[in-house]
Design a protein around this motif. Structure first.
Motif, PDB file in Angstrom:
ATOM      1  N   VAL A  53       9.927  29.915  34.663  1.00 38.70           N
ATOM      2  CA  VAL A  53       8.661  30.254  35.323  1.00 38.70           C
ATOM      3  C   VAL A  53       8.793  30.335  36.839  1.00 38.70           C
ATOM      4  CG1 VAL A  53       6.345  29.357  35.770  1.00 38.70           C
ATOM      5  CG2 VAL A  53       7.232  29.396  33.441  1.00 38.70           C
ATOM      6  N   ASP A  54       9.586  29.442  37.440  1.00 36.18           N
ATOM      7  CA  ASP A  54       9.687  29.512  38.907  1.00 36.18           C
ATOM      8  C   ASP A  54      10.813  30.436  39.360  1.00 36.18           C
ATOM      9  OD1 ASP A  54      12.076  28.121  38.707  1.00 36.18           O
ATOM     10  OD2 ASP A  54      11.251  26.218  39.403  1.00 36.18           O
ATOM     11  N   GLY A  55      11.488  31.052  38.423  1.00 29.97           N
ATOM     12  CA  GLY A  55      12.513  32.036  38.772  1.00 29.97           C
ATOM     13  C   GLY A  55      13.840  31.434  39.182  1.00 29.97           C
ATOM     14  N   ALA A 103       9.663  58.904  39.268  1.00 30.94           N
ATOM     15  CA  ALA A 103      11.020  58.840  39.794  1.00 30.94           C
ATOM     16  C   ALA A 103      11.103  57.788  40.897  1.00 30.94           C
ATOM     17  CB  ALA A 103      11.438  60.198  40.336  1.00 30.94           C
ATOM     18  N   ARG A 104      10.073  57.724  41.716  1.00 30.46           N
ATOM     19  CA  ARG A 104      10.067  56.722  42.785  1.00 30.46           C
ATOM     20  C   ARG A 104      10.130  55.316  42.217  1.00 30.46           C
ATOM     21  NH1 ARG A 104       5.407  59.512  46.225  1.00 30.46           N
ATOM     22  NH2 ARG A 104       6.671  60.864  47.519  1.00 30.46           N
ATOM     23  N   GLY A 105       9.559  55.153  41.038  1.00 32.94           N
ATOM     24  CA  GLY A 105       9.543  53.830  40.421  1.00 32.94           C
ATOM     25  C   GLY A 105      10.927  53.284  40.152  1.00 32.94           C
ATOM     26  N   LEU A 106      11.926  54.150  40.177  1.00 32.42           N
ATOM     27  CA  LEU A 106      13.287  53.722  39.874  1.00 32.42           C
ATOM     28  C   LEU A 106      14.039  53.238  41.094  1.00 32.42           C
ATOM     29  CD1 LEU A 106      14.535  56.408  37.376  1.00 32.42           C
ATOM     30  CD2 LEU A 106      14.281  53.984  36.981  1.00 32.42           C
ATOM     31  N   ARG A 107      13.482  53.398  42.290  1.00 29.10           N
ATOM     32  CA  ARG A 107      14.312  53.067  43.437  1.00 29.10           C
ATOM     33  C   ARG A 107      14.644  51.581  43.455  1.00 29.10           C
ATOM     34  NH1 ARG A 107       9.174  53.774  45.703  1.00 29.10           N
ATOM     35  NH2 ARG A 107       8.541  52.153  47.154  1.00 29.10           N
ATOM     36  N   PRO A 108      15.899  51.267  43.758  1.00 26.87           N
ATOM     37  CA  PRO A 108      16.378  49.899  43.618  1.00 26.87           C
ATOM     38  C   PRO A 108      15.601  48.907  44.475  1.00 26.87           C
ATOM     39  CG  PRO A 108      18.191  51.434  44.054  1.00 26.87           C
ATOM     40  CD  PRO A 108      16.925  52.196  44.218  1.00 26.87           C
ATOM     41  N   GLY A 109      15.115  49.328  45.618  1.00 21.83           N
ATOM     42  CA  GLY A 109      14.440  48.401  46.509  1.00 21.83           C
ATOM     43  C   GLY A 109      13.296  47.669  45.848  1.00 21.83           C
ATOM     44  N   LEU A 110      12.663  48.352  44.921  1.00 21.17           N
ATOM     45  CA  LEU A 110      11.537  47.723  44.255  1.00 21.17           C
ATOM     46  C   LEU A 110      11.971  46.555  43.396  1.00 21.17           C
ATOM     47  CD1 LEU A 110       9.402  50.791  43.189  1.00 21.17           C
ATOM     48  CD2 LEU A 110       8.875  49.083  44.914  1.00 21.17           C
ATOM     49  N   ARG A 111      13.253  46.506  43.103  1.00 21.19           N
ATOM     50  CA  ARG A 111      13.760  45.424  42.284  1.00 21.19           C
ATOM     51  C   ARG A 111      14.406  44.337  43.132  1.00 21.19           C
ATOM     52  NH1 ARG A 111      12.664  44.551  36.784  1.00 21.19           N
ATOM     53  NH2 ARG A 111      14.731  44.014  36.137  1.00 21.19           N
ATOM     54  N   ALA A 112      14.307  44.480  44.446  1.00 21.91           N
ATOM     55  CA  ALA A 112      15.052  43.563  45.295  1.00 21.91           C
ATOM     56  C   ALA A 112      14.670  42.111  45.044  1.00 21.91           C
ATOM     57  CB  ALA A 112      14.819  43.902  46.753  1.00 21.91           C
ATOM     58  N   ALA A 113      13.387  41.882  44.809  1.00 19.88           N
ATOM     59  CA  ALA A 113      12.984  40.510  44.491  1.00 19.88           C
ATOM     60  C   ALA A 113      13.660  40.105  43.196  1.00 19.88           C
ATOM     61  CB  ALA A 113      11.485  40.452  44.333  1.00 19.88           C
ATOM     62  N   PRO A 114      14.105  38.872  43.106  1.00 19.97           N
ATOM     63  CA  PRO A 114      14.770  38.450  41.878  1.00 19.97           C
ATOM     64  C   PRO A 114      13.871  38.719  40.699  1.00 19.97           C
ATOM     65  CG  PRO A 114      14.104  36.560  43.205  1.00 19.97           C
ATOM     66  CD  PRO A 114      13.866  37.776  44.018  1.00 19.97           C
ATOM     67  N   HIS A 115      14.447  39.272  39.624  1.00 18.93           N
ATOM     68  CA  HIS A 115      13.562  39.550  38.562  1.00 18.93           C
ATOM     69  C   HIS A 115      13.200  38.284  37.814  1.00 18.93           C
ATOM     70  CE1 HIS A 115      16.052  42.752  36.151  1.00 18.93           C
ATOM     71  NE2 HIS A 115      16.935  41.904  36.469  1.00 18.93           N
ATOM     72  N   GLY A 116      12.904  37.315  38.235  1.00 14.83           N
ATOM     73  CA  GLY A 116      12.579  36.181  37.443  1.00 14.83           C
ATOM     74  C   GLY A 116      11.199  35.707  37.716  1.00 14.83           C
ATOM     75  N   ALA A 117      10.984  35.130  38.856  1.00 14.72           N
ATOM     76  CA  ALA A 117       9.659  34.637  39.161  1.00 14.72           C
ATOM     77  C   ALA A 117       8.670  35.765  38.977  1.00 14.72           C
ATOM     78  CB  ALA A 117       9.626  34.149  40.594  1.00 14.72           C
ATOM     79  N   TRP A 118       7.479  35.418  38.575  1.00 17.32           N
ATOM     80  CA  TRP A 118       6.519  36.480  38.294  1.00 17.32           C
ATOM     81  C   TRP A 118       6.311  37.278  39.566  1.00 17.32           C
ATOM     82  CZ3 TRP A 118       1.839  37.175  40.668  1.00 17.32           C
ATOM     83  CH2 TRP A 118       1.414  36.135  41.464  1.00 17.32           C
ATOM     84  N   PRO A 119       6.193  38.590  39.428  1.00 19.30           N
ATOM     85  CA  PRO A 119       6.116  39.441  40.589  1.00 19.30           C
ATOM     86  C   PRO A 119       4.783  39.301  41.290  1.00 19.30           C
ATOM     87  CG  PRO A 119       5.800  40.710  38.600  1.00 19.30           C
ATOM     88  CD  PRO A 119       6.102  39.312  38.169  1.00 19.30           C
ATOM     89  N   GLY A 120       4.809  39.429  42.578  1.00 19.16           N
ATOM     90  CA  GLY A 120       3.559  39.398  43.320  1.00 19.16           C
ATOM     91  C   GLY A 120       2.788  40.671  43.090  1.00 19.16           C
TER      92      GLY A 120
END
Ligand SMILES: CCCCCCCCCC(=O)SCCNC(=O)CCNC(=O)[C@H](O)C(C)(C)COP(=O)(O)OP(=O)(O)OC[C@H]1O[C@@H](n2cnc3c(N)ncnc32)[C@H](O)[C@@H]1OP(=O)(O)O
Length: 246
Positions: free
Chosen positions: A217-219, A9-26
């Protein structure tokens, strides 16, 4: 039991998506959850069919570079590479696969219907179970042409459908696409590499709502964005439910 549900459920919190979903995630700091997706051992045992989601000579430097980054992030279990086969049923986790009683032998999974490497859909998906998210690295080949030099919109829809579909299967087991809405923002050059970044937004009863962005690739370039609704067909096959049961 409860802990497993809470971490999902925690995985759904919006904050985790705050980074633009494009560039590969850190790299993620979140604790690695149970590897719900298909318990990959079940996909990699001897006797399993060829896994196409592995590097081949047609993969560009961009594709290899992204693959290596995700493979590195997969080492602690935060991300999991999803094996890929040329038959649809082989993609399904064992528990979901059992729901299909009779399976035709003469079919091919749409995205794996060309034998030659590099001419069609070259892709590999990585699942982040905690975030209910799948990132697909996609390199469209020359046989996916629409407007000259660029990927056909239908091929983009297909890779989006399959990526969000993977998320929906992870979250809800046996599902089908009920709605897929895509805004095409910038054309995708054939041979380039894009990231198809999808996540489960919410689940309401049998309805699984998802969203997706396709970026370069660079988002910096948004190629497409989509929302999707999948309907759960068999409430007994969710890996999430399985994980939450005693
Ligand atoms: C890692 C690799 C993974 C590979 C993944 C590959 C994924 C590929 C996925 C596909 O491409 S599937 C193929 C394309 N989809 C189809 O062919 C589906 C065709 N449609 C159907 O079979 C049925 O319409 C469907 C199963 C989707 C739903 O039928 P049901 O009889 O099970 O559901 P029902 O009609 O009772 O609706 C259930 C709820 O969903 C809602 N609903 C259904 N369709 C909807 C829709 N289109 N838009 C909005 N809401 C919809 C409906 O209003 C209702 O809401 P409520 O419960 O609140 O009343």
């Amino acid at each position: 039991m409860l802990r497993g549900c809470v971490s999902l459920a925690r995985g759904l919190r919006p904050g985790l998506r705050a980074a633009p979903h494009g560039a590969w995630p850190g790299p993620r700091l979140a604790a690695a959850p149970q590897p719900f997706w298909g318990h990959t051992a079940g996909f990699s045992q001897l006797g399993r069919p060829k896994d196409f989601a592995l590097p081949n000579p047609s993969w560009s430097q961009d594709m290899m570079s992204l693959y290596n980054k995700f493979a590195e992030m997969a080492k602690d279990g935060t991300w999991k590479r999803i094996p890929s086969y040329d038959r649809s049923v082989d993609h399904l986790p064992e528990r979901v696969r059992q729901a299909f009683k009779e399976v035709r032998q003469d079919t091919r999974f749409f995205l794996r219907n060309t034998d030659a490497e590099g001419i069609g859909f070259e892709y590999v998906m990585f699942l982040n179970p905690t975030e209910k998210r799948i990132v697909c690295l996609f390199q469209p080949g020359p046989y996916l042409e629409g407007v000259s030099g660029f990927a056909h919109g239908g091929s983009i829809a297909a890779i989006i459908d399959s990526t969000v579909g993977g998320c929906a299967i992870f979250a809800a087991g046996k599902v089908m696409t009920a709605n897929l809405s895509i805004n095409y923002r910038n054309p995708i050059p054939l041979g380039s590499v894009v990231l198809v970044d999808s996540k489960v937004d919410r689940i309401e009863g049998r309805k699984v709502f998802l969203s997706c962005e396709v970026r370069n690739v660079d988002g910096q370039t948004l190629h497409a964005e989509a929302t999707a609704l999948f309907i759960q067909l068999d409430t007994k096959t969710s890996q999430q439910q399985e994980a939450c049961s005693p």
